[in-house]
Design an enzyme around this catalytic site. Sequence first.
Site, short mmCIF file in Angstrom:
data_model
loop_
_atom_site.label_atom_id
_atom_site.label_comp_id
_atom_site.label_asym_id
_atom_site.label_seq_id
_atom_site.Cartn_x
_atom_site.Cartn_y
_atom_site.Cartn_z
N GLU A 1 -31.24 13.22 -27.39
CA GLU A 1 -30.30 13.72 -28.44
C GLU A 1 -28.97 13.13 -28.27
OE1 GLU A 1 -28.02 15.40 -30.91
OE2 GLU A 1 -29.66 17.00 -31.02
N ALA B 1 -26.09 14.59 -29.07
CA ALA B 1 -25.14 15.41 -28.61
C ALA B 1 -25.28 15.64 -26.86
CB ALA B 1 -25.58 16.62 -29.45
N SER B 2 -26.21 15.17 -26.45
CA SER B 2 -26.64 15.84 -25.16
C SER B 2 -26.19 15.06 -23.98
CB SER B 2 -28.12 15.61 -24.98
OG SER B 2 -28.52 15.53 -23.59
N THR B 3 -25.41 15.76 -22.93
CA THR B 3 -24.46 15.04 -22.13
C THR B 3 -25.45 14.35 -20.94
OG1 THR B 3 -24.43 17.15 -20.97
CG2 THR B 3 -22.56 16.29 -22.01
N SER C 1 -28.43 13.30 -21.61
CA SER C 1 -29.26 12.10 -22.30
C SER C 1 -28.14 10.97 -21.96
CB SER C 1 -29.58 12.44 -23.60
OG SER C 1 -30.18 13.39 -23.96
#
Lengths: 200, 200
Positions: free
Chosen positions: A11, A13-15, A17
């Site tokens: 995703e 938005a995911s740090t 990731s």
Amino acid sequence: MSKPTLSFWFEFASTYSYLTAGRIKSLAEKEGILIEWKPFLLGPIFKDQGMSDSPFNLFPTKGKYMWKDLERRTEKYGLPFSKPDTFPQNGLKAARITIANLDKPWVHHFILETYKVEFSQKQDISNVSVLSQILKSLGQNPENIISTSESDENKNKLRENTEQARKLGIFGAPSFIVNGELFWGDDRLEDAIEFLKSRS
Amino acid sequence: MSKPTLSFWFEFASTYSYLTAGRIKSLAEKEGILIEWKPFLLGPIFKDQGMSDSPFNLFPTKGKYMWKDLERRTEKYGLPFSKPDTFPQNGLKAARITIANLDKPWVHHFILETYKVEFSQKQDISNVSVLSQILKSLGQNPENIISTSESDENKNKLRENTEQARKLGIFGAPSFIVNGELFWGDDRLEDAIEFLKSRS
């Protein structure tokens, strides 16, 4: 025979990731495995769990730690980092561009550049002009790519990925699926690869 | 000069604290560091975050994954595992026994045995007779030890640890503190040790 394949669910938005996006390609080459890139949206999945925001905002003590941890981990992995002013950012448009272009050789550069812009250059990836700039830097035509990514057919592809994630029991990102088995978090990437190789 | 020291903050109810308790002693010996054992209670800290139960119960999809992950990790570490019937268990009495006996050589065996009984033998560690049995198996006198651990002075020691954890920004277990810096999760034990050694 085709190489063993690991699905990488991410995703924008995911740090965490970002951490995986920054290292999975070279790791996969070294290990002789293929990666299936699966962008999806966490928002609907967090809503299923009763959360209307990132858990790192809902639980500020945990959030404060996460940023410190991310600073240490990006340094360890040699990735640039600067805490963004906006978190979480809406990764919908970036995910649509990605899913529409998964067969293009430039897409992996687009993914990593988008994460870098978000998590090291204080830019907001929900902004079309930010995404256009990344596409241009990769020698692509932003207008064509963005308009194609906003087609109903392509929007549905992203919805289907998110629905599939939900069915697989995914509750956060990054996640890895190997033979139907779920591994969650950048910390489990090595375990997922080991599991894949032991079953190939 | 004394050896470099890492503080290991653990809660008896915590699944991932079991993983660390099962491997930290041999790792510390190998790495030439000392461990400061810090039992505390997560309940009050979860309450600060608005949670009245374990997040693994409040978010069942995450909880389901955690048990699978724990099964895989205990296997990797060579620790016994069987999913308990009761989760989370009340670790108050076990934590009081521990904090009252931190200077005793048998206390590390007590800690690990308590985790094993809880996470591989389907017993409930809130039960005094279960704790007595563990103490007996270590050649200790359960009655003396348990009654001493229930003194007001000792109860206060545990309260102080929990208060200290809160002030350190601890929000989960296991946690490690090195030079005031927080590392969270069994996955960060190696990073915490590396950080400690780089600063010693």
